[in-house]
Design a protein around this motif. Structure first.
Motif, PDB file in Angstrom:
ATOM      1  N   VAL A   6       0.887  -1.155   0.000  1.00  0.00           N
ATOM      2  CA  VAL A   6       0.000   0.000   0.000  1.00  0.00           C
ATOM      3  C   VAL A   6       0.924   1.203   0.000  1.00  0.00           C
ATOM      4  O   VAL A   6       1.883   1.258   0.768  1.00  0.00           O
ATOM      5  CB  VAL A   6      -0.923   0.004   1.233  1.00  0.00           C
ATOM      6  CG1 VAL A   6      -1.735   1.282   1.301  1.00  0.00           C
ATOM      7  CG2 VAL A   6      -1.839  -1.219   1.197  1.00  0.00           C
ATOM      8  N   ILE A  62      -5.609  -4.607   1.243  1.00  0.00           N
ATOM      9  CA  ILE A  62      -6.818  -3.938   0.761  1.00  0.00           C
ATOM     10  C   ILE A  62      -7.512  -3.207   1.905  1.00  0.00           C
ATOM     11  O   ILE A  62      -7.943  -2.058   1.757  1.00  0.00           O
ATOM     12  CB  ILE A  62      -7.770  -4.953   0.092  1.00  0.00           C
ATOM     13  CG1 ILE A  62      -7.158  -5.454  -1.212  1.00  0.00           C
ATOM     14  CG2 ILE A  62      -9.149  -4.342  -0.146  1.00  0.00           C
ATOM     15  CD1 ILE A  62      -7.860  -6.675  -1.799  1.00  0.00           C
ATOM     16  N   TYR A  63      -7.595  -3.845   3.065  1.00  0.00           N
ATOM     17  CA  TYR A  63      -8.210  -3.221   4.233  1.00  0.00           C
ATOM     18  C   TYR A  63      -7.474  -1.938   4.615  1.00  0.00           C
ATOM     19  O   TYR A  63      -8.096  -0.901   4.854  1.00  0.00           O
ATOM     20  CB  TYR A  63      -8.222  -4.199   5.411  1.00  0.00           C
ATOM     21  CG  TYR A  63      -8.688  -3.574   6.693  1.00  0.00           C
ATOM     22  CD1 TYR A  63     -10.039  -3.384   6.951  1.00  0.00           C
ATOM     23  CD2 TYR A  63      -7.772  -3.155   7.658  1.00  0.00           C
ATOM     24  CE1 TYR A  63     -10.469  -2.801   8.123  1.00  0.00           C
ATOM     25  CE2 TYR A  63      -8.194  -2.565   8.835  1.00  0.00           C
ATOM     26  CZ  TYR A  63      -9.545  -2.392   9.060  1.00  0.00           C
ATOM     27  OH  TYR A  63      -9.965  -1.804  10.223  1.00  0.00           O
ATOM     28  N   GLU A  65      -5.471  -0.072   2.719  1.00  0.00           N
ATOM     29  CA  GLU A  65      -5.627   0.934   1.667  1.00  0.00           C
ATOM     30  C   GLU A  65      -6.954   1.678   1.833  1.00  0.00           C
ATOM     31  O   GLU A  65      -7.002   2.910   1.800  1.00  0.00           O
ATOM     32  CB  GLU A  65      -5.579   0.279   0.286  1.00  0.00           C
ATOM     33  CG  GLU A  65      -5.789   1.274  -0.846  1.00  0.00           C
ATOM     34  CD  GLU A  65      -6.180   0.637  -2.153  1.00  0.00           C
ATOM     35  OE1 GLU A  65      -5.963   1.277  -3.189  1.00  0.00           O
ATOM     36  OE2 GLU A  65      -6.730  -0.485  -2.148  1.00  0.00           O
ATOM     37  N   LYS A  66      -8.030   0.939   2.014  1.00  0.00           N
ATOM     38  CA  LYS A  66      -9.345   1.565   2.180  1.00  0.00           C
ATOM     39  C   LYS A  66      -9.396   2.418   3.438  1.00  0.00           C
ATOM     40  O   LYS A  66     -10.004   3.492   3.453  1.00  0.00           O
ATOM     41  CB  LYS A  66     -10.444   0.507   2.208  1.00  0.00           C
ATOM     42  CG  LYS A  66     -10.678  -0.118   0.858  1.00  0.00           C
ATOM     43  CD  LYS A  66     -11.784  -1.149   0.895  1.00  0.00           C
ATOM     44  CE  LYS A  66     -11.993  -1.736  -0.488  1.00  0.00           C
ATOM     45  NZ  LYS A  66     -13.097  -2.684  -0.513  1.00  0.00           N
ATOM     46  N   LYS A  67      -8.741   1.948   4.482  1.00  0.00           N
ATOM     47  CA  LYS A  67      -8.725   2.682   5.750  1.00  0.00           C
ATOM     48  C   LYS A  67      -8.040   4.039   5.588  1.00  0.00           C
ATOM     49  O   LYS A  67      -8.605   5.070   5.957  1.00  0.00           O
ATOM     50  CB  LYS A  67      -8.002   1.846   6.810  1.00  0.00           C
ATOM     51  CG  LYS A  67      -7.964   2.450   8.177  1.00  0.00           C
ATOM     52  CD  LYS A  67      -7.298   1.476   9.140  1.00  0.00           C
ATOM     53  CE  LYS A  67      -7.174   2.060  10.510  1.00  0.00           C
ATOM     54  NZ  LYS A  67      -6.555   1.103  11.449  1.00  0.00           N
ATOM     55  N   LYS A  69      -7.453   5.714   2.884  1.00  0.00           N
ATOM     56  CA  LYS A  69      -8.150   6.580   1.929  1.00  0.00           C
ATOM     57  C   LYS A  69      -9.196   7.433   2.632  1.00  0.00           C
ATOM     58  O   LYS A  69      -9.507   8.531   2.175  1.00  0.00           O
ATOM     59  CB  LYS A  69      -8.802   5.749   0.819  1.00  0.00           C
ATOM     60  CG  LYS A  69      -7.830   5.327  -0.252  1.00  0.00           C
ATOM     61  CD  LYS A  69      -8.534   4.592  -1.377  1.00  0.00           C
ATOM     62  CE  LYS A  69      -7.557   4.319  -2.509  1.00  0.00           C
ATOM     63  NZ  LYS A  69      -8.236   3.681  -3.657  1.00  0.00           N
ATOM     64  N   GLY A  70      -9.724   6.955   3.741  1.00  0.00           N
ATOM     65  CA  GLY A  70     -10.726   7.700   4.493  1.00  0.00           C
ATOM     66  C   GLY A  70     -10.151   8.667   5.516  1.00  0.00           C
ATOM     67  O   GLY A  70     -10.886   9.382   6.184  1.00  0.00           O
TER      68      GLY A  70
END
Length: 99
Positions: A6, A62-63, A65-67, A69-70
């Motif tokens: 990431v 993936i978890y 990366e999404k975290k 991004k927020g």
């Protein structure tokens, strides 16, 4: 065994791009060369690699990366700078119902 990364790119317009890849060097070079004309980073070059984290498990990558991004810009900046004390402060709940 595969590794996943990431990463956060710092763009020339001071924005950040967050992504995931299994080949960090190749992916960075693709961003930097303008591989995809319709990508977010195309008109924001040159880019610098601000941060990356390696993962053995793609689902964890993936978890994460999404975290991030927020996250707020300030939290992303603290992560890039390795300022984990500031990252902790920025992660604390600040609403009136927090105990």
């Amino acid at each position: 065994m595969y590794f996943y990364f990431v990463y956060i790119l710092k763009c020339s317009d001071e924005s950040y791009y967050i992504g995931i890849t299994n080949d960090l060097e190749k992916r960075f070079n693709e961003h930097q060369s303008g591989y995809k004309i319709d990508s977010y980073t195309y008109k924001r070059r040159p880019l610098t690699l601000g941060f990356y984290q390696e993962f053995n498990d793609v689902l964890q990558a993936i978890y994460f990366e999404k975290k991030i991004k927020g996250w707020t810009r300030a939290k992303k900046q603290a992560l890039i700078n390795g300022d984990f004390d500031m990252l902790q402060i920025l992660s604390e709940c600040r609403n009136a119902t927090h105990y």
